[in-house]
Design a protein around this motif. Structure first.
Motif, PDB file in Angstrom:
ATOM      1  N   VAL A 146      11.246  -7.143   0.150  1.00 45.72           N
ATOM      2  CA  VAL A 146      10.867  -8.231   1.049  1.00 45.72           C
ATOM      3  C   VAL A 146      10.767  -7.710   2.480  1.00 45.72           C
ATOM      4  N   ALA A 147      11.696  -6.831   2.891  1.00 42.82           N
ATOM      5  CA  ALA A 147      11.630  -6.267   4.234  1.00 42.82           C
ATOM      6  C   ALA A 147      10.361  -5.431   4.405  1.00 42.82           C
ATOM      7  N   HIS A 148       9.969  -4.721   3.351  1.00 45.44           N
ATOM      8  CA  HIS A 148       8.722  -3.952   3.421  1.00 45.44           C
ATOM      9  C   HIS A 148       7.524  -4.882   3.613  1.00 45.44           C
ATOM     10  N   VAL A 149       7.540  -6.012   2.915  1.00 41.90           N
ATOM     11  CA  VAL A 149       6.457  -6.983   3.069  1.00 41.90           C
ATOM     12  C   VAL A 149       6.435  -7.522   4.494  1.00 41.90           C
ATOM     13  N   ARG A 150       7.609  -7.796   5.054  1.00 41.88           N
ATOM     14  CA  ARG A 150       7.672  -8.269   6.450  1.00 41.88           C
ATOM     15  C   ARG A 150       7.021  -7.268   7.394  1.00 41.88           C
ATOM     16  N   ARG A 151       7.370  -5.990   7.236  1.00 41.67           N
ATOM     17  CA  ARG A 151       6.806  -4.975   8.129  1.00 41.67           C
ATOM     18  C   ARG A 151       5.297  -4.860   7.949  1.00 41.67           C
ATOM     19  N   LEU A 152       4.837  -4.967   6.704  1.00 41.94           N
ATOM     20  CA  LEU A 152       3.390  -4.881   6.470  1.00 41.94           C
ATOM     21  C   LEU A 152       2.661  -6.060   7.110  1.00 41.94           C
ATOM     22  N   VAL A 153       3.236  -7.258   6.998  1.00 33.48           N
ATOM     23  CA  VAL A 153       2.618  -8.432   7.622  1.00 33.48           C
ATOM     24  C   VAL A 153       2.545  -8.253   9.132  1.00 33.48           C
ATOM     25  N   ALA A 154       3.638  -7.764   9.722  1.00 34.58           N
ATOM     26  CA  ALA A 154       3.630  -7.544  11.172  1.00 34.58           C
ATOM     27  C   ALA A 154       2.582  -6.509  11.558  1.00 34.58           C
ATOM     28  N   GLY A 155       2.452  -5.459  10.748  1.00 31.21           N
ATOM     29  CA  GLY A 155       1.453  -4.450  11.043  1.00 31.21           C
ATOM     30  C   GLY A 155       0.028  -4.958  10.931  1.00 31.21           C
ATOM     31  N   LEU A 156      -0.192  -5.958  10.080  1.00 31.37           N
ATOM     32  CA  LEU A 156      -1.521  -6.552   9.930  1.00 31.37           C
ATOM     33  C   LEU A 156      -1.786  -7.655  10.948  1.00 31.37           C
TER      34      LEU A 156
END
Length: 843
Positions: A284-294
């Motif tokens: 879930v933390a990885h998904v958070r970082r990916l969303v922020a990067g996008l």
């Protein structure tokens, strides 16, 4: 009128000169033509002809005159407007700061008083004066806006009208002299009013107003209970589970958002049991970082039914599209229970649903064993023993009573035994107890006895019902027991996570504190925090201190080395000894590792911000130094050059008095250059942290006379008693501090004497430098200690370094410098010098 609150209309200017005041006056003329009672409370025309023409014919309420430091200023006369009691009043420049001595500090506070009295207010403000945009405007234009207005004041206005103009058109308007006087046009066009600056300010205004309009639209939809989305702006919601397909969905959603122009990307994760394997904290933390990067935002919501939760979120966010992945379940399950994507499409209504295929499609999940029993080995053994013993004990007890029909009672007692076994030993022992009980009921209590044959169909039905009830009760009891244990463990994990997070986020965010907290929480032998770099792993912290680092060496993701490894981010990991960790502990540690990674990242960002602020301050200092040096060093050099040229003439062509005057000019200019260079060197030492005071017990009689020397007689009065106690200081540095403060006081006193006093306090001796100059307003007393700050643009001489150097040296000495008003006018600078430490045994 007092019961009704006045309305506020704001003309928001994208930049100075776009015509917001003109637009406000134009509205006033239209209202007057309709018969509305409109007055002008305060309008600043800046002598612009077109604006002045708009003001003609409107009733103007006289302004209030306020005196300040010998000058007269005019401000909005709120009391006069209240006495006039119009329907509408025009008040220009909402962000204006009133002259000291006015009833209220800011003009928006005056506007609030008028609105409270039921008077409608029409006002103006530029986008650069909004408090939230102050830093952005400074970075864009390089100009610090001293006058700001809280965003909430403008945001809560009843109407906001944007006054905008293309950058090229505004520059042409300035070039024609319609904004500033001709002598200011060239400088303005080449600095603040560059095309890039105006374009950026225009975008800031449009984006800020767009958010305000979006809020107003949301309020309207809520007031009118409108659930259906209104596609006023593209908002794409991506439903993610945290599973391996989440990256594919997010990237597809980001591409759709980019194609739609200025649209929003929102990722939503529903915390619910939807049949999929729950996503871990790391994923879930990885998904958070990916969303922020996008460039999107991540949202977690709780919902019993995933499809309903996603659709409710999409409607609440006024989304136009939902991106959802094709189900990962097998065909049979999708055929029987349907899929989340199908249910979202059925519930979405006016929201488009975009189904995305991915590599995980059709990989059906296999049936998994419920996992090892959460019960202790002792309880499991007790359950198996009870499953074999209790049915026989019940049967034996019933056989002791000579009753003909014992089947109903036997079924009830054996069912109770099965429930007891389930409570103690779990599901499998309870099933065994039910099977043994069925055999005993058949052999012992159902005729014909001793055989597995059942003569009466009613008895057969009773036995089958018993087996079904016993099995169902065992399953329910085991499930409830597992959930109770899971809930207890989850609560313990949450408490552990909260404790760990609190220790990190409340200031104990050192590497050593992280290791110590983890070791204590999980009862480990040793914990190490490692950082992986080009030269291999480096130990940042180790707990307990002094532990052999080899104890935490050889970690691996599966704990196959001497220590277990828990990854924090790409460069940090925790090594834990011993290497054997329970799965539950590893899950909690992974969750904590995510938070620890965020804290480490925040610390890196803070360090970068501090370095950037230092570099920015150095750049500003360098820029100010160049500007100041270009004038203040050129003046004494020019004086010296002129005097030297005069002295170089033949001796017979120069009178003796003239020659002495030229020599004196050279001497004065040289002394001035020496002072400037000394100030620059001292400032460099202070900003570089190179000042190392040598503290000793000193008498002020050694320091103050030298510090005030060099001034003409009658300009400085030293009034210090002989019984002043010793102070703990560096005599040379304190002398420089006092000298700079006295020099500044003499410069602004305009010939009036400056007094230097000493006042003894319990822990300090306060050296007071009292002048009778114009004084400094309270809001400028902090800025006057900054480099290159002058009392006014016409202050004679100096780079404005004296007080900055004095404050820096005083801080190195541990001397507090405070500015206070001098009774009767002027400024008093108080230097609190620590007193000397009394010798041991002194009375």
């Amino acid at each position: 009128m007092g019961e009704r609150r006045g309305r506020l209309a704001v003309y928001l200017g994208a930049a100075p000169g776009v015509g917001k005041t003109y637009a406000m006056l134009d509205e006033a003329r239209r209202r007057v033509a309709r018969g509305t009672d409109v007055v002008v409370g305060y309008v600043e025309t800046h002598d612009r002809p077109h604006t002045c023409a708009q003001l003609e014919g409107l009733e103007v309420v006289p302004r209030r005159e306020v005196g300040h430091r010998g000058s007269a200023f005019t401000e909005l006369d709120v009391e006069a407007v209240l006495a006039r009691s119009p329907e509408v009043v025009l008040v220009d420049e909402l962000a204006h700061t009133n002259v000291p001595g006015s009833p209220r500090a800011k003009r928006h506070e005056d506007v609030e008083v008028l609105r409270a009295a039921g008077i409608d207010v029409v006002t103006t403000v530029n986008i650069q004066h909004l408090e939230s945009l102050n830093d952005e405007v400074r970075r864009i234009t390089g100009v610090v806006q001293r006058e700001t207005v809280p965003d909430e004041v403008v945001r809560t206005a009843d109407t906001i009208q944007l006054v905008d103009m293309a950058p090229e058109a505004l520059r042409r308007r300035m070039a024609h002299g319609n904004v500033y006087r001709p002598e200011r046009v060239d400088a303005s066009l080449s600095s603040y009013f560059r095309v890039g600056n105006l374009t950026a300010l225009r975008e800031l205004a449009l984006l800020w107003l767009a958010d305000r309009v979006d809020d107003a639209l949301g309020d309207y939809r809520r007031r009118h209970d409108i659930d259906a989305p209104w596609p006023t702006r593209e908002r794409i919601v991506v439903a993610v589970t945290g599973g391996p397909e989440s990256e594919t969905l997010l990237r597809r959603g980001a591409r759709l958002a980019q194609r739609a122009g200025s649209s929003e990307l929102l990722a939503v994760h529903v915390v619910a049991g939807d049949g999929l394997r729950p996503a871990g904290e790391q994923r879930v933390a990885h998904v958070r970082r990916l969303v922020a990067g996008l460039g999107g935002t991540f949202h977690s919501v709780v919902g019993e039914e995933v499809a309903e939760a996603v659709v409710d979120f999409a409607r609440g966010a006024n989304a136009t599209m939902v991106v959802v992945g094709v189900s990962r379940h097998g065909r049979l399950r999708r055929l029987v229970a349907g899929s989340t994507g199908d249910r979202i499409a059925a519930l979405a209504g006016g929201v488009d649903v975009h189904l995305v295929t991915h590599d995980e499609v059709a990989r059906s999940t296999r049936w998994r064993h419920p996992g090892p029993s959460p019960l202790s080995r002792r309880r499991q053994v007790a359950g198996w023993v009870g499953a074999l013993v209790l049915p026989f004990l019940v049967a034996g007890l019933l056989q002791a009573f000579d009753e003909t029909d014992q089947l109903p009672l036997a079924e009830m007692l054996l069912l109770a035994a099965a429930v007891g076994v389930a409570l103690v030993g779990g599901l499998l022992p309870a099933l065994l107890a039910a099977a043994v009980s069925f055999l005993l009921l058949n052999l012992v209590f159902t005729p014909p006895y001793g055989v597995l044959t059942v003569a009466d169909p009613a008895n057969l039905l009773s036995l089958l019902v018993y087996v079904a009830v016993a099995t169902g009760v065992a399953v329910v009891v085991d499930t409830a027991s597992r959930r109770a244990i899971s809930a207890t463990r989850a609560r313990a994990e949450a408490e552990t996570m909260g404790s760990l997070s609190a220790s990190v986020l409340t200031g104990q965010d050192t590497a050593q504190a992280v290791c110590a907290r983890v070791r204590e929480a999980f009862g480990l032998t040793a914990v190490a925090l490692l950082e992986h770099g080009p030269d291999g792993p480096r130990t940042l912290a180790l707990d307990p201190p002094g532990t052999d680092p080899d104890v935490c060496a050889g970690g691996g993701p599966d704990g196959d080395g001497r220590a277990a490894a828990v990854r924090i981010d790409d460069t940090h990991e925790l090594r834990l000894a011993p290497s054997t960790l329970r799965a539950e502990d590893r899950r909690v540690l992974e969750g904590f590792a995510v938070q620890a990674g965020l804290v480490l990242e925040y610390r890196r960002l803070r360090e970068r911000e501090e370095r950037a602020a230092t570099l920015e301050g150095a750049e500003a200092t360098s820029t100010a130094l160049l500007r100041a040096v270009s004038h203040d060093l050129r003046t004494p050099l020019a004086t010296m050059r002129t005097a030297v040229d005069g002295l170089a003439r033949p001796a017979d062509g120069l009178a003796r008095g003239d020659r002495e005057a030229l020599v004196a000019a050279v001497d004065g200019a040289t002394a001035r250059l020496e002072r400037l260079i000394d100030d620059l060197l001292d400032l460099s030492r202070v900003t570089s942290g190179l000042v190392r005071p040598v503290l000793a017990d000193r008498s002020l009689e050694e320091v103050l006379p030298t510090a005030v020397a060099g001034h003409p007689p009658g300009t400085v009065s030293l009034e210090v008693d002989e019984d002043v106690p010793l102070v703990r200081t560096d005599a040379g540095l304190l002398q420089r501090v006092v000298a700079n403060v006295v020099d500044n006081a003499v410069r602004v006193s305009d010939g009036l004497p400056v007094r230097v006093l000493a006042d003894v306090r319990p822990a300090t001796v306060e050296v007071m430098v009292v002048d009778r100059g114009p004084g400094v307003p309270p809001e400028r007393r902090t800025a006057m200690f900054e480099p290159f700050q002058r009392l006014s643009d016409t202050s004679p001489g100096g780079l404005g370094l004296g007080l900055a150097v004095a404050r820096g040296l005083a801080d190195a000495l541990g001397v507090d410098v405070v500015a206070e008003d001098t009774p009767g006018g002027g400024l008093t600078l108080v230097l609190s010098v620590p007193r000397a430490t009394a010798p041991e045994g002194a009375a």
